[in-house]
Design an enzyme around this catalytic site. Structure first.
Site, PDB file in Angstrom:
ATOM      1  N   THR A  23      39.585  53.641  38.469  1.00 38.59           N
ATOM      2  CA  THR A  23      40.543  54.390  37.648  1.00 38.59           C
ATOM      3  C   THR A  23      40.056  54.494  36.207  1.00 38.59           C
ATOM      4  O   THR A  23      40.264  55.472  35.526  1.00 38.59           O
ATOM      5  CB  THR A  23      41.925  53.687  37.664  1.00 38.59           C
ATOM      6  OG1 THR A  23      42.265  53.368  39.006  1.00 38.59           O
ATOM      7  CG2 THR A  23      43.007  54.552  37.069  1.00 38.59           C
ATOM      8  N   ARG A  27      34.268  48.340  36.865  1.00 39.23           N
ATOM      9  CA  ARG A  27      34.890  47.049  36.566  1.00 39.23           C
ATOM     10  C   ARG A  27      34.555  46.046  37.665  1.00 39.23           C
ATOM     11  O   ARG A  27      34.796  46.324  38.840  1.00 39.23           O
ATOM     12  CB  ARG A  27      36.403  47.249  36.500  1.00 39.23           C
ATOM     13  CG  ARG A  27      37.055  46.401  35.460  1.00 39.23           C
ATOM     14  CD  ARG A  27      38.511  46.738  35.379  1.00 39.23           C
ATOM     15  NE  ARG A  27      38.804  47.778  34.400  1.00 39.23           N
ATOM     16  CZ  ARG A  27      40.024  48.096  34.016  1.00 39.23           C
ATOM     17  NH1 ARG A  27      41.058  47.460  34.524  1.00 39.23           N
ATOM     18  NH2 ARG A  27      40.223  49.035  33.123  1.00 39.23           N
ATOM     19  N   SER A 118      39.826  46.117  30.133  1.00 38.48           N
ATOM     20  CA  SER A 118      41.210  46.354  29.721  1.00 38.48           C
ATOM     21  C   SER A 118      42.069  45.087  29.756  1.00 38.48           C
ATOM     22  O   SER A 118      41.769  44.121  29.085  1.00 38.48           O
ATOM     23  CB  SER A 118      41.798  47.461  30.596  1.00 38.48           C
ATOM     24  OG  SER A 118      43.068  47.813  30.134  1.00 38.48           O
ATOM     25  N   LYS A 131      32.812  51.605  30.367  1.00 35.89           N
ATOM     26  CA  LYS A 131      33.400  52.938  30.477  1.00 35.89           C
ATOM     27  C   LYS A 131      32.532  53.912  29.679  1.00 35.89           C
ATOM     28  O   LYS A 131      32.051  53.575  28.603  1.00 35.89           O
ATOM     29  CB  LYS A 131      34.811  52.967  29.859  1.00 35.89           C
ATOM     30  CG  LYS A 131      35.777  51.966  30.454  1.00 35.89           C
ATOM     31  CD  LYS A 131      37.200  52.195  29.950  1.00 35.89           C
ATOM     32  CE  LYS A 131      37.438  51.622  28.570  1.00 35.89           C
ATOM     33  NZ  LYS A 131      38.843  51.710  28.122  1.00 35.89           N
ATOM     34  N   ASP A 284      41.969  45.759  25.382  1.00 35.10           N
ATOM     35  CA  ASP A 284      41.170  46.728  24.624  1.00 35.10           C
ATOM     36  C   ASP A 284      42.009  47.644  23.735  1.00 35.10           C
ATOM     37  O   ASP A 284      41.495  48.621  23.189  1.00 35.10           O
ATOM     38  CB  ASP A 284      40.310  47.558  25.580  1.00 35.10           C
ATOM     39  CG  ASP A 284      41.143  48.376  26.550  1.00 35.10           C
ATOM     40  OD1 ASP A 284      42.256  47.937  26.903  1.00 35.10           O
ATOM     41  OD2 ASP A 284      40.704  49.463  26.948  1.00 35.10           O
ATOM     42  N   ARG A 287      47.027  49.815  25.610  1.00 35.66           N
ATOM     43  CA  ARG A 287      48.388  49.722  26.161  1.00 35.66           C
ATOM     44  C   ARG A 287      49.373  49.232  25.110  1.00 35.66           C
ATOM     45  O   ARG A 287      48.967  48.652  24.100  1.00 35.66           O
ATOM     46  CB  ARG A 287      48.421  48.746  27.334  1.00 35.66           C
ATOM     47  CG  ARG A 287      47.617  49.217  28.498  1.00 35.66           C
ATOM     48  CD  ARG A 287      47.787  48.296  29.690  1.00 35.66           C
ATOM     49  NE  ARG A 287      47.122  48.894  30.840  1.00 35.66           N
ATOM     50  CZ  ARG A 287      47.385  48.617  32.106  1.00 35.66           C
ATOM     51  NH1 ARG A 287      48.300  47.711  32.390  1.00 35.66           N
ATOM     52  NH2 ARG A 287      46.749  49.207  33.082  1.00 35.66           N
ATOM     53  N   THR A 349      47.164  59.111  38.517  1.00 37.26           N
ATOM     54  CA  THR A 349      47.057  57.915  37.678  1.00 37.26           C
ATOM     55  C   THR A 349      45.699  57.865  36.980  1.00 37.26           C
ATOM     56  O   THR A 349      44.676  58.166  37.590  1.00 37.26           O
ATOM     57  CB  THR A 349      47.216  56.666  38.574  1.00 37.26           C
ATOM     58  OG1 THR A 349      48.534  56.704  39.115  1.00 37.26           O
ATOM     59  CG2 THR A 349      47.017  55.393  37.807  1.00 37.26           C
ATOM     60  N   GLU A 368      51.898  56.876  30.723  1.00 40.69           N
ATOM     61  CA  GLU A 368      51.852  56.296  32.065  1.00 40.69           C
ATOM     62  C   GLU A 368      52.812  55.120  32.125  1.00 40.69           C
ATOM     63  O   GLU A 368      53.021  54.419  31.130  1.00 40.69           O
ATOM     64  CB  GLU A 368      50.453  55.773  32.381  1.00 40.69           C
ATOM     65  CG  GLU A 368      49.416  56.851  32.531  1.00 40.69           C
ATOM     66  CD  GLU A 368      48.181  56.297  33.224  1.00 40.69           C
ATOM     67  OE1 GLU A 368      48.072  56.500  34.442  1.00 40.69           O
ATOM     68  OE2 GLU A 368      47.353  55.651  32.564  1.00 40.69           O
ATOM     69  N   GLU A 369      53.318  54.870  33.322  1.00 37.62           N
ATOM     70  CA  GLU A 369      54.246  53.749  33.501  1.00 37.62           C
ATOM     71  C   GLU A 369      53.594  52.407  33.198  1.00 37.62           C
ATOM     72  O   GLU A 369      54.275  51.427  32.962  1.00 37.62           O
ATOM     73  CB  GLU A 369      54.829  53.743  34.921  1.00 37.62           C
ATOM     74  CG  GLU A 369      53.819  53.699  36.077  1.00 37.62           C
ATOM     75  CD  GLU A 369      53.064  52.407  36.220  1.00 37.62           C
ATOM     76  OE1 GLU A 369      53.675  51.341  36.049  1.00 37.62           O
ATOM     77  OE2 GLU A 369      51.846  52.476  36.525  1.00 37.62           O
TER      78      GLU A 369
HETATM   79  C1  G1P Z   1      45.976  50.894  36.228  1.00 37.82           C
HETATM   80  C2  G1P Z   1      47.240  51.655  35.908  1.00 37.82           C
HETATM   81  C3  G1P Z   1      46.902  53.032  35.380  1.00 37.82           C
HETATM   82  C4  G1P Z   1      45.956  52.923  34.191  1.00 37.82           C
HETATM   83  C5  G1P Z   1      44.755  52.072  34.572  1.00 37.82           C
HETATM   84  C6  G1P Z   1      43.852  51.821  33.362  1.00 37.82           C
HETATM   85  O1  G1P Z   1      45.268  51.566  37.246  1.00 37.82           O
HETATM   86  O2  G1P Z   1      48.073  51.748  37.032  1.00 37.82           O
HETATM   87  O3  G1P Z   1      48.076  53.699  35.019  1.00 37.82           O
HETATM   88  O4  G1P Z   1      45.531  54.187  33.771  1.00 37.82           O
HETATM   89  O5  G1P Z   1      45.176  50.817  35.076  1.00 37.82           O
HETATM   90  O6  G1P Z   1      44.516  51.169  32.329  1.00 37.82           O
HETATM   91  P1  G1P Z   1      45.333  51.140  38.804  1.00 37.82           P
HETATM   92  O7  G1P Z   1      44.948  49.695  38.873  1.00 37.82           O
HETATM   93  O8  G1P Z   1      46.757  51.320  39.204  1.00 37.82           O
HETATM   94  O9  G1P Z   1      44.398  52.074  39.497  1.00 37.82           O
HETATM   95 ZN    ZN Z   2      43.523  48.766  28.334  1.00 41.50          ZN
END
Ligand code: G1P
Ligand code: ZN
Length: 548
Positions: A23, A27, A118, A131, A284, A287, A349, A368-369
């Site tokens: 995402t 990582r 992150s 990244k 980082d 959030r 996402t 984002e949530e």
């Molecule tokens: C998670 C969050 C997503 C965010 C990402 C990076 O990804 O759900 O909203 O953009 O971390 O911070 P996920 O682990 O759900 O793929």
């Molecule tokens: Zn982050």
């Protein structure tokens, strides 16, 4: 001082089979990144995919976690050998993700490499990540990360110069062979940018009026940014920022700003005599968590509230062009967009989907949530920016967090929201389970418990309106009667096993029910998904490992 020892040569290597970015970048466990040539292979694959980066300039920095320093030294060797002519690096190797995004734009660089996992834990046993951000400052799009991944599967050589370690402990310039390395103050440009976005004079009145805030930097990268902005520039007293020193292992904590992991802040805000305003950011710095006195704000609600009040802050003096939210984010913001007559975009996402919309001028507020909020000032979510946005609104309305949320719910209704994570699942079993769910979701229509019935289902697919690129299989949605929804997806950021995320939301329009406990309000939905998915049978689990 010239630190070059050798002009550059090719080194033979063997491909790794697991360098697929998720995402948000590549990582993995630190130990994996420490394997011989793991970093080099990935960086070389970036240059094999984007040879045009040769001759250009690159921003480099990270969240300061364990392995940050070594990774940067290795990356310098590979990128200089690949022809990068200028490197802009944060002092001590530090740059928050939004500050790096800003720096790429501000210095007209060609790309950025950000070292971070992150909110994942750090330290020798923890996680690390790389990244790649593009010229617009934002994360590289799927087409590029896919191409890099393809390259990693066959990379057989990488280029490298031999040089002594570049001193990152003080600002200044160093020549590394043909490349100029400039070590810069990681905070200054970003703090200056924030002053252009918000009414700092109005916010400065808050500490004067005796309003207290606490910002928890969670021993991660935002400490120096928060001290400069909240304490030095805005006048909140020293000590307003807690856990301000970035630590390689985040003090053993999990730098995710949610009620579970930011419990020090949370407990303080829930106790008597708490400050009026509390906030936190993650590893980082992209959030944010907002919490008023005894009043936590869910990220989805925060997005909706910021949208509804955007006209109060300088960043939106020209108005809202459009709003984007990720699919699992609650529909609270949809109702604001509708009332304001502002276009709304729903994306998969991950922040990478917002960049194109912002570049095209289609949106200038995204969220984002998972505690991410940002504007078009950079192409990343931005924790401190979101906190300043809130402070600006509180300063000009003179309302408390509780009052402003209650007023918002009176107008738009309250969307109760929770995410249930089932972590550490067996990967094969989880992916088989999920494929079956995607195929069979349609059969759930008509099923229900306690008066909650599945009305329709959808496997979310997104077509980027600017490129027409399609991203399919982006999560399963179940729409229920009574403005409720369940969403299921597998995480793309974990490093151990698989994580199933279940997102629950329900709209409540009766004011007398606004103060219901969130879990109670969602108990029907909880029961419903447990019954529909039969997780005990399919995945061998019953209760979520984390609820946020
Ligand atoms: C998670 C969050 C997503 C965010 C990402 C990076 O990804 O759900 O909203 O953009 O971390 O911070 P996920 O682990 O759900 O793929
Ligand atoms: Zn982050």
């Amino acid at each position: 001082m010239d630190v070059l020892v050798n002009q550059g040569h090719s080194v033979s290597t063997e491909p790794f089979d697991d360098q697929k970015p998720g995402t948000s970048g590549l990582r993995k466990k630190v130990a994996r990144f420490q394997e011989k040539h793991y970093v080099e292979n990935f960086i070389q694959s970036i240059f094999d995919t984007l040879p045009e980066l040769a001759g250009g300039s690159l921003v480099i920095g990270g969240d300061g976690r364990y392995f940050n320093d070594q990774a940067i030294q290795t990356i310098i060797q590979v990128v200089v050998a690949n022809g990068v002519e200028k490197l802009i690096i944060g002092k001590d190797g530090l740059l928050s993700t939004p500050a790096a995004a800003h720096l790429i734009r501000h210095t007209n660089s060609d790309a950025g490499i950000i070292l971070s996992a992150s909110h994942n834990p750090g330290g020798p046993e923890g996680d690390f990540g790389i990244k790649l951000n593009m010229k617009n400052g934002g994360p590289s799009p799927q087409s590029i990360t896919d191409a890099i991944y393809e390259n990693t599967k066959s990379v057989r050589t990488f280029k490298k110069i031999d040089c002594h370690s570049v001193d990152l402990a003080s600002t200044g310039q160093t020549q590394v062979g043909p490349a100029l390395v400039e070590v810069i103050d990681p905070v200054q440009d970003y703090a200056d940018l924030m002053e252009t976005q918000f009414d700092f004079d109005a916010i400065r009145q808050m500490p004067v009026r005796g309003i207290r805030m606490v910002f928890d930097a969670m021993s991660a990268v935002t400490g120096p940014y928060a001290c400069e902005i909240f304490e030095n520039r805005l006048g909140f007293p020293s000590g307003t920022v807690i856990n301000a020193q970035p630590l390689k292992d985040f003090g053993g904590g999990h730098p995710d700003p949610n009620p579970v992991h930011a419990h020090e802040l949370f407990d303080r805000m829930m106790s008597e005599g708490s400050p009026e305003f509390g906030a936190a950011s993650d590893g980082d710095g992209d959030r944010n968590l907002i919490v008023g006195r005894s009043c936590p704000v869910s990220p989805s609600d925060s997005l909706a509230l910021l949208a509804a009040n955007a006209h109060l802050v300088p960043a939106f003096s020209k108005g809202l062009a459009g709003i984007a939210r990720s699919m699992p984010t609650s529909s609270a913001v949809d109702r604001v967009a509708e009332k304001l007559g502002v276009p709304l975009h729903v994306t998969p996402t991950g922040w990478k989907f917002f960049g194109n919309l912002m570049d095209a001028g289609l949106v200038n507020l995204c969220g984002e949530e998972s505690a991410g909020t940002g504007g078009a000032h950079v192409r990343e979510k931005d924790g401190i920016w979101a906190v300043l946005f809130w402070l600006n609104i509180l300063a000009v309305t003179s309302k408390s967090v509780q009052d402003i949320m209650t007023d918002h719910w009176q107008t738009f209704g309250r969307t109760f929201y929770q995410r249930h994570d089932f972590e550490g699942l067996d990967e094969t079993r989880a992916s088989e389970f999920f494929s079956a769910l995607e195929k069979e979701a349609g059969n759930l229509v008509g099923r229900g418990v306690d008066g909650l019935t599945v009305v329709s289902t959808e496997v979310f697919e997104y077509k980027d309106p600017t490129t027409n690129e399609i991203a399919n299989n982006q999560g399963v949605q179940l729409f229920l009667d009574g403005h409720s929804r369940l969403v299921f997806r597998l995480s793309g950021t974990g490093t151990t096993g698989a994580t199933l995320r279940v997102y629950l939301e329900r709209l409540e329009t009766r004011p007398e029910a606004f103060s219901t406990d969130v879990a109670d309000s969602l108990s029907g939905l909880t029961k419903l998904y447990q019954e529909l998915l039969n997780l005990k049978h399919s995945l061998g689990v019953t209760e979520p490992t984390t609820v946020v």
